[in-house]
Structure formats: structure tokens, C-alpha cells
Write a protein that holds these residues in place. Structure first.
Motif, PDB file in Angstrom:
ATOM      1  N   GLU A 463     -77.047 -15.578 -73.410  1.00  0.00           N
ATOM      2  CA  GLU A 463     -75.718 -14.960 -73.436  1.00  0.00           C
ATOM      3  C   GLU A 463     -75.212 -14.890 -74.882  1.00  0.00           C
ATOM      4  O   GLU A 463     -75.370 -15.841 -75.652  1.00  0.00           O
ATOM      5  N   ARG A 501     -75.524  -4.352 -59.873  1.00  0.00           N
ATOM      6  CA  ARG A 501     -74.894  -5.176 -60.913  1.00  0.00           C
ATOM      7  C   ARG A 501     -73.601  -5.813 -60.388  1.00  0.00           C
ATOM      8  O   ARG A 501     -73.328  -6.988 -60.616  1.00  0.00           O
ATOM      9  N   TYR A 522     -82.358  -8.328 -58.809  1.00  0.00           N
ATOM     10  CA  TYR A 522     -82.715  -7.959 -60.188  1.00  0.00           C
ATOM     11  C   TYR A 522     -84.005  -7.133 -60.195  1.00  0.00           C
ATOM     12  O   TYR A 522     -84.136  -6.166 -60.951  1.00  0.00           O
ATOM     13  N   ARG A 526     -84.600  -3.284 -61.387  1.00  0.00           N
ATOM     14  CA  ARG A 526     -85.620  -2.972 -62.401  1.00  0.00           C
ATOM     15  C   ARG A 526     -86.580  -1.876 -61.908  1.00  0.00           C
ATOM     16  O   ARG A 526     -86.967  -0.989 -62.680  1.00  0.00           O
ATOM     17  N   ARG A 548     -82.260  -6.134 -72.189  1.00  0.00           N
ATOM     18  CA  ARG A 548     -82.847  -7.016 -71.162  1.00  0.00           C
ATOM     19  C   ARG A 548     -83.915  -6.282 -70.336  1.00  0.00           C
ATOM     20  O   ARG A 548     -83.807  -5.098 -70.046  1.00  0.00           O
ATOM     21  N   SER A 553     -85.541 -12.073 -66.159  1.00  0.00           N
ATOM     22  CA  SER A 553     -85.736 -12.608 -64.795  1.00  0.00           C
ATOM     23  C   SER A 553     -86.560 -13.891 -64.836  1.00  0.00           C
ATOM     24  O   SER A 553     -86.275 -14.850 -64.121  1.00  0.00           O
ATOM     25  N   GLN A 557     -84.060 -16.534 -63.466  1.00  0.00           N
ATOM     26  CA  GLN A 557     -84.356 -16.874 -62.072  1.00  0.00           C
ATOM     27  C   GLN A 557     -85.559 -17.827 -61.992  1.00  0.00           C
ATOM     28  O   GLN A 557     -85.514 -18.820 -61.269  1.00  0.00           O
TER      29      GLN A 557
HETATM   30  C1  LIG Z   1     -81.836  -8.528 -66.330  1.00  0.00           C
HETATM   31  C2  LIG Z   1     -81.380  -9.873 -65.853  1.00  0.00           C
HETATM   32  C3  LIG Z   1     -80.146 -10.358 -66.172  1.00  0.00           C
HETATM   33  N1  LIG Z   1     -79.757 -11.555 -65.730  1.00  0.00           N
HETATM   34  C4  LIG Z   1     -78.409 -12.037 -66.051  1.00  0.00           C
HETATM   35  C5  LIG Z   1     -78.201 -12.355 -67.482  1.00  0.00           C
HETATM   36  C6  LIG Z   1     -76.761 -12.073 -67.692  1.00  0.00           C
HETATM   37  O1  LIG Z   1     -76.030 -13.223 -67.345  1.00  0.00           O
HETATM   38  C7  LIG Z   1     -76.455 -11.001 -66.695  1.00  0.00           C
HETATM   39  C8  LIG Z   1     -76.437  -9.616 -67.332  1.00  0.00           C
HETATM   40  O2  LIG Z   1     -75.332  -9.536 -68.134  1.00  0.00           O
HETATM   41  P1  LIG Z   1     -75.321  -8.720 -69.514  1.00  0.00           P
HETATM   42  O3  LIG Z   1     -73.954  -9.000 -70.053  1.00  0.00           O
HETATM   43  O4  LIG Z   1     -75.516  -7.288 -69.166  1.00  0.00           O
HETATM   44  O5  LIG Z   1     -76.392  -9.233 -70.380  1.00  0.00           O
HETATM   45  O6  LIG Z   1     -77.509 -11.018 -65.734  1.00  0.00           O
HETATM   46  C9  LIG Z   1     -80.562 -12.314 -64.921  1.00  0.00           C
HETATM   47  O7  LIG Z   1     -80.201 -13.401 -64.489  1.00  0.00           O
HETATM   48  N2  LIG Z   1     -81.793 -11.845 -64.592  1.00  0.00           N
HETATM   49  C10 LIG Z   1     -82.236 -10.643 -65.018  1.00  0.00           C
HETATM   50  O8  LIG Z   1     -83.371 -10.239 -64.674  1.00  0.00           O
END
Ligand SMILES: Cc1cn([C@H]2C[C@H](O)[C@@H](COP(=O)(O)O)O2)c(=O)[nH]c1=O
Ligand SMILES: Nc1ncnc2c1ncn2[C@@H]1O[C@H](COP(=O)(O)OP(=O)(O)OP(=O)(O)O)[C@@H](O)[C@H]1O
Length: 690
Positions: A463, A501, A522, A526, A548, A553, A557
Motif C-alpha cells: 500500500e 472492485r 481477484y 484478472r 498491480r 494476489s 491472498q
Molecule cells: C490486484 C490485487 C489487489 N489486492 C488488494 C491490494 C489493495 O489493497 C487493493 C487494491 O487497491 P489499489 O488502491 O487499487 O492498489 O486490492 C489484492 O489483495 N489482491 C490482488 O490480486
């Protein structure tokens, strides 16, 4: 399925009958003589006689399987075998003449082998017409297990029982001699087979391929089979691979007894090695498919041949018997799996109209190669006196047999790799990772072919690391350099992605997704992103800059939510069809600092509200991913200013674009730069806009 079950029973009986006829005729020939040397010669001579027809008649035997009705061909072959096998003891009983019986036995042996040469490819060609393709492998497992696992011990058991029992009825007459009874039993069995095939499995007559061209000569059909092998890459790869394995087996058999002597484990070593080899073979055929799960069969074939070669290499250097036994099991495993995969693939790849010739060709070439390699190896093994290599922990006797084994190993490995390369249906998917994933039940999917003329850059990091800032700057700079730059992000670059989102990052309500649901959302975003934006842009020749991608991910995750990095990488690879960035820029920042920047005094989104420990795991995973593939990553620590970082990124991209891509320079309008004008203007000035 019922016709196949009947055919399988026929096949079981036929292979039992083949083994029985081979050893009963040899035993019968032996029983005609009293002298020990003559007995030995009669036994081995009868078996050797069987090999000659392959050379002369073998090449055209497969043509019969394609030319005539397969049911009638099989039934006629079985009838002929019945008559020939029954005639051998009958001639002896009727005439009592040893010379006449021996002469007739020799003729009968050759004729029996000719019928086997026609029958076998006919049966192989018929099987695929009785089953759906997904059952071929199981059917082949069954028939190989019957041919090599059940039929031989049963045949030997009957022969042994007859030998023992004959002590009780030895005085009854010539007709009651054990080998005579065995031959009559065998003949009766082939008569039963002829009746079964002709009257009870009419489906064998069915054809699925193009109709045969009437009037073509046997010779031209034979040549057509050859041409097919030479010009069909996959079939050529399969056949070369299988024949390579046979040449290795021939060298192993030819040098086996002398090699066993170098192990210093006594006379029984050769037989023990053979037992372990067959155990491996059986295990490979029986358990191979279950073990490798969904692994591509084309890949499995090449890998199995390489495994057999590795077993040969291990045997070539084995200092102790137990190592040699391990090598023998590995050879057997590899050979068994390659054989099963090869036959199944050929059944699927080769059309019905030519299948008989191809299987005939393989049967004959295998025999010839086996014979030639055995014949070459056997005299060579004794060529030079053995030398000793003292390794300190063990002394290895380097004999010619070991050198030959090593040469065979090199040949087999080379053929396995060549077959793999010619037939690979998942180019670009790492072999070992694919194998490992398949063993765990999740093969890697083949990359979706992309005709990418563009370049793909991903920004990753925790972040507030500065990804969005840098992505915008890079895209604007590229645009000013005349490239079509597509600036995009995850999650939320498409209509569906925007809705996903909201589901993912909204903090309102108590409906936060479960971690697995989160991972799949996610991945869904994608998949849509790649299909609708990234892949088309790359195919146009654009430079794609994403804020990203997959690594997020894996880090959030896989690691942060502890769902497993491998699992998440696999889901993502599947979602993207294996599309990886050409360059990943990792902006590395301490989570405390990044979160401070990102929240900018606010609450932050759902993930930004996670504990510090979560974000620390995320950061470490990003760093680990970069460390594992340093060439594809550019890691930039958070210290420098925005402009300094932008400069580093540009240098890296410029260098790579010039060297590695054909990305096109166009003067098209800015495509979807979703940032405010002030940022755009600043960047434009920096980039030296005229
Ligand atoms: C692609 C992706 C994103 N995330 C999380 C990471 C961030 O907290 C948000 C995206 O917010 P941003 O302000 O647009 O960067 O999503 C995730 O956990 N896993 C993913 O694959
Ligand atoms: N190198 C830097 N030094 C100091 N501040 C920076 C730097 N880079 C970006 N920032 C600031 O940090 C904040 C977050 O930047 P940005 O939105 O680009 O980060 P991000 O990695 O995309 O964040 P998120 O993960 O939340 O999407 C912004 O206010 C930005 O101006």
C-alpha cells in the motif's frame, strides 16, 4: 463396452495361447532328442525360428489389417494357428519320425509367427473402434497387464503342472506326453477364439476412417504407411521414442549377464535384475496414469523415456547390487509408462484407415531393433578386459558392458528429449513445475497463445508504495516517445472489474468476502482484464502498463491470507492463460510508511485496514518473488523521490524496449489515461514535449 469386454477376453486367451505355443513347441522339440546339447539347440532354435518371419513378412503384415475385414482376418489367423499347432504333435504321433516332425515343426513355427504378425496389428487397430477415446488408456493398461502379467505365469503354470502330472500317466502313450497335451490344449483354445471372434464380436468389422482406395497394391499401401510415419511429426516422435526405448532394452538384455557379473553378486544377479525390471514395468503400467493424474500424455511419453534412460545411466555406474536393482526398477517404470502412453497416443492420433500398418510397423521395427541391439551388444561386452575405478567408498568395475549401458542411456535420454520437443503441447510451461503440480493433482495449463508484438510492464508493491504515481508517469512518457501506451490497473479495469472492485474493497456492511471468495474475485477480475484489455493491446503492439497484477494476489491472498502461494499462483496462471509481464517493477516500502501515505489520514479500504503483520507478510512475499526471478524484476526501494524513481524506471524500460520488443510507434490519441490533467502536463513537460 460389451464388444470390448469380449475382445479383451479374446486378447487374454490369445496371449496365453501365444506364450503356451511358444514354450510348448520349444519343449516339444526338446523332448524329441536325448542328447543334452541337441535338446538345448532344439529349444533355442525353435524360439529363434520365430524371429525370422518378422524380417521378411513383417513390413507388409500391417497392410492386411487395413486392407481386409478385421474380424475375418483375426478369425482366419486363429483358425490357421489352430490347425498348425495341432498338426505338430499329430505328425509325430502319426509317423513317429523325428526328422519329419522337426522339419514340419520348423515350417509350422514360421507360419504361426506370420499369423501372429497379421493378428496383432489387426487387433490393435480394431480396439479404438470399440471404445470411446477416454477409455483407451484403461483398456491398454488392461491388455498390457494381461499380456505380460497374467498370461505368461498362467502358461508356465500349466506347463509345470503337465510336466509334474505326466509322472502319473507317463505309460499311456505318446499322445499323453506333457508337451503334446499342451499343444492340443493350445490348439483347442485358438479354435475357440476363432469361433468367438467370428460369431460373437461382429463389431470388429466396423470401420471409422475414410474408405480404402480400391485397387491399390499391397506395395503401394505399404509405402503409404511409411510416408505417413515420415511426414506426421507427432507420430514420428512417438515411434522414434518407442524404438529408442527398445534399442536400450536390447542393449540391456544383450549385455545383462556380463554386466550382472561386474556387480560381484553371483550368478543369480542377472535374474534378480530381470525380476526388478519387470516389477518396475508392471508398476509403471498399473500405477503410472493414476500417479501423474492430468499431466499431458504427450509430455508424459517423453518424460518416461528420459526416466528409463536415467535408470540405464544409474545401472551403468552402480557400484552395488541394490543400486543396480533400483536402476532396473526405474528402467522398468519408465519403459512401462512410455509403452502405455505411446500406444494410447498412437490409437488417438492415427486414423483407422492406416492404423494397422502403423502398429505392424512398430511391432516389426521393435523386434528388429531388439534383435540388432542384442546381437551387437552380446559380442561387444566381452571385448575388453575390465578395469577398476576406486572411488574410496566403493570400487566400480568398469567393463565394456557398463560402457555399453552408458551409451544406451545417452541414446535413450536423447531420443526422449527429442520426442518431448517434437510433441510438446504446452510450450513455455516449465516441465518440472508442471510435473510437480500434476503429481499434486493440478497440472499447469498451457499458455494461451498470444501473438504479442508489444511489451508488458507491471507495477507491484504494498500500500502507498507509489505504483499509481509511477505507472501514470511511465505511460505518459512512453506516449510522448510515440508508443501506444495502455495504462491499466487491477482490480477494476473493465466494467465487470469495476463491479468486482466494489465487492472487494467496500468497507460498508458486514458482507466482506471469505478469503477464498476474495481470491477468486481477484482472479475473475484478472481473467476479464487480460482478455479484454491486456492481450488485445499486446497483439496490437502496444506497451501495457498495469498497476498491480498476479504478484499482488500471491502476496495478499497467498501469503497475507495464508491461502498458499502455490495455489494462488496456479489459479492466477489459469485465469490469465499463463500471461506473464515482461518486466515487473517492484516498489518496496516499509508497510508503516506506505500505509501512512496511502490512507493520507483516512480510514483506508478493506485491505488497507488489515493488521501491520499482514502487510509485512505481503512485503516479504513481493521481495521473495523478485529474488526468485531477478531478470524479470526491477526492485526500487522507497527512499528516492518520485522523479528519481521515475527516471530509474524509464531507463530500465527504454533499454528493454529497444532490445527486446517490436512495440510500434504510433501517433494515436492517448488511450484512457485516467488521471488528472495537472499530472499529465507535468509529465509531458518533463518528457520534453515540443
Ligand atoms: C490486484 C490485487 C489487489 N489486492 C488488494 C491490494 C489493495 O489493497 C487493493 C487494491 O487497491 P489499489 O488502491 O487499487 O492498489 O486490492 C489484492 O489483495 N489482491 C490482488 O490480486
Ligand atoms: N517516492 C515517493 N515519495 C514520497 N511520496 C510518494 C512517493 N511516491 C508516491 N508518493 C505519495 O504516496 C501516496 C500514494 O501514492 P500512490 O497512490 O502512487 O501509491 P500506490 O502504491 O498506488 O498506493 P495503493 O496501493 O494504495 O494504490 C501519494 O500521495 C503519492 O503522492
Amino acid at each position: 463396452m460389451r464388444p470390448f469386454r469380449r475382445l479383451w477376453a479374446v486378447l487374454g486367451l490369445a496371449s496365453f495361447g501365444d506364450w503356451l505355443s511358444l514354450f510348448a513347441t520349444a519343449g516339444f522339440a526338446q523332448s524329441l532328442f536325448d542328447d543334452m546339447a541337441a535338446k538345448g539347440f532344439a529349444f533355442s532354435g525353435t524360439i529363434i525360428l520365430r524371429l525370422f518371419p518378422s524380417l521378411v513378412f513383417g513390413p507388409i503384415a500391417g497392410v492386411f489389417a487395413d486392407r481386409f475385414d478385421r474380424r475375418k482376418t483375426m478369425a482366419v489367423c486363429d483358425l490357421v494357428r489352430f490347425a498348425l499347432i495341432a498338426s505338430v504333435p499329430t505328425v509325430y504321433i502319426a509317423t513317429g519320425s523325428v526328422p519329419l516332425t522337426v522339419t514340419w515343426l520348423a515350417i509350422a513355427q514360421i507360419c504361426i509367427e506370420i499369423t501372429v504378425l497379421v493378428w496383432t496389428p489387426t487387433k490393435e487397430a480394431a480396439v479404438p473402434n470399440l471404445l470411446p477415446p477416454e477409455k483407451y488408456e484403461t483398456a491398454n493398461q488392461l491388455s498390457l497387464a494381461t499380456t505380460y502379467g497374467i498370461a505368461p505365469p498362467l502358461a508356465f503354470g500349466i506347463l509345470a503342472a503337465l510336466e509334474r502330472g505326466s509322472a502319473i500317466w507317463s505309460d499311456v502313450g505318446i499322445w499323453a506326453q506333457p508337451m503334446v497335451i499342451a499343444l492340443y490344449i493350445d490348439a483347442a483354445m485358438f479354435l475357440t477364439l476363432a469361433i468367438t471372434v467370428y460369431f460373437f464380436i461382429p463389431e470388429i468389422s466396423g470401420r471409422s476412417g475414410a474408405p480404402r482406395v480400391k485397387g491399390a497394391s499391397v506395395w503401394s499401401e505399404f509405402l503409404e504407411g511409411w510416408r505417413y510415419v515420415r511426414t506426421t511429426e507427432r507420430v514420428k516422435g512417438l515411434i522414434y521414442g518407442m524404438l529408442g526405448a527398445f534399442s536400450g532394452a536390447g542393449i540391456l538384455i544383450g549385455s545383462g549377464t556380463v554386466y550382472a557379473g561386474t556387480l560381484g553378486a553371483g550368478d543369480a544377479a542377472f535374474y534378480i535384475l530381470a525380476v526388478f525390471l519387470f516389477l518396475g514395468l508392471g508398476a509403471g503400467i498399473a500405477a503410472g496414469p493414476r500417479l501423474i493424474g492430468e499431466l499431458s500424455r504427450l509430455r508424459w511419453f517423453g518424460m518416461s523415456i528420459v526416466l528409463a534412460g536415467a535408470g540405464l545411466a544409474l545401472d551403468a555406474v552402480a557400484p552395488w547390487l541394490w543400486v543396480a536393482l533400483l536402476g532396473a526398477v526405474i528402467i522398468g517404470l519408465g519403459a512401462g509408462m512410455a509403452f502405455l502412453a505411446g500406444i494410447t497416443l498412437l490409437q488417438k492420433e492415427v486414423g483407422d484407415e492406416i492404423r494397422g500398418r502403423i502398429f505392424g510397423f512398430i511391432a516389426v521395427s521393435a523386434r528388429v531393433i531388439l534383435m540388432v541391439s542384442m546381437t551387437i551388444a552380446a559380442p561387444l561386452v566381452g571385448w575388453q578386459a575390465a578395469r577398476q575405478l576406486d572411488l574410496g567408498v566403493a570400487v566400480i568395475n568398469i567393463s565394456m558392458s557398463r560402457i555399453l549401458l552408458f551409451a544406451a542411456a545417452a541414446l535413450v535420454v536423447w531420443l526422449g528429449i527429442t520426442a518431448f520437443r517434437n510433441m510438446d503441447d504446452k510450450p513455455g510451461v516449465p516441465v518440472l513445475a508442471d510435473l510437480w503440480s500434476s503429481l499434486r493433482g493440478r497440472p499447469l495449463s498451457a499458455a494461451v497463445p498470444t501473438d504479442s508484438k508489444g511489451y508488458f510492464v507491471a507495477f507491484e508493491g504494498g500500500e502507498g508504495a507509489g505504483k499509481s504515481t509511477q505507472a501514470v508517469k511511465l505511460a505518459a512518457w512512453l506516449k510522448l516517445r510515440g508508443y501506444e501506451a495502455v495504462l491499466t490497473r487491477e482490480p477494476g479495469a473493465t466494467d465487470i472489474g469495476m463491479r468486482i472492485r466494489t465487492l472487494l474493497l467496500d468497507t460498508g456492511g458486514d458482507s466482506a468476502p471469505d478469503p477464498r471468495a476474495e481470491a477468486l474475485l481477484y482472479a475473475a477480475d484478472r481473467a476479464q482484464h487480460v482478455d479484454k484489455i491486456i492481450r488485445p493491446a499486446l497483439e496490437r503492439g502496444a506497451v501495457v502498463v498495469t498497476d498491480r497484477y498476479i504478484d499482488s494476489s500471491i502476496a495478499y491472498q497467498g501469503s497475507g491470507r495464508s491461502l498458499g502461494k502455490g495455489e494462488i499462483a496456479w489459479v492466477s496462471a489459469w485465469a490469465t492463460g499463463g500471461l506473464k509481464p515482461d518486466l515487473t517493477v517492484l516498489l518496496d516500502v516499509e508497510p508503516e510508511d506506505g500505509l501512512h501515505r496511502a490512507k493520507a489520514g483516512g480510514e483506508g479500504d478493506r485491505l488497507e485496514q488489515e493488521q501491520l503483520e499482514f502487510h509485512q507478510k505481503v512485503r516479504q512475499t513481493f521481495l521473495d518473488l523478485a529474488e526468485a526471478e531477478p531478470k524479470r524484476y526491477l526492485v526500487i526501494p522507497a527512499g528516492p523521490t518520485v522523479d528519481e524513481i521515475a527516471h530509474t524506471v524509464r531507463e530500465a524500460v527504454a533499454e528493454r524496449l529497444d532490445i527486446r520488443t517490436e512495440a510500434t510507434r504510433t501517433e494515436t490519441a492517448w488511450p484512457g489515461l485516467d488521471t488528472d490533467n495537472s499530472q499529465w502536463n507535468n509529465v509531458a513537460e518533463e518528457a520534453g514535449r515540443p
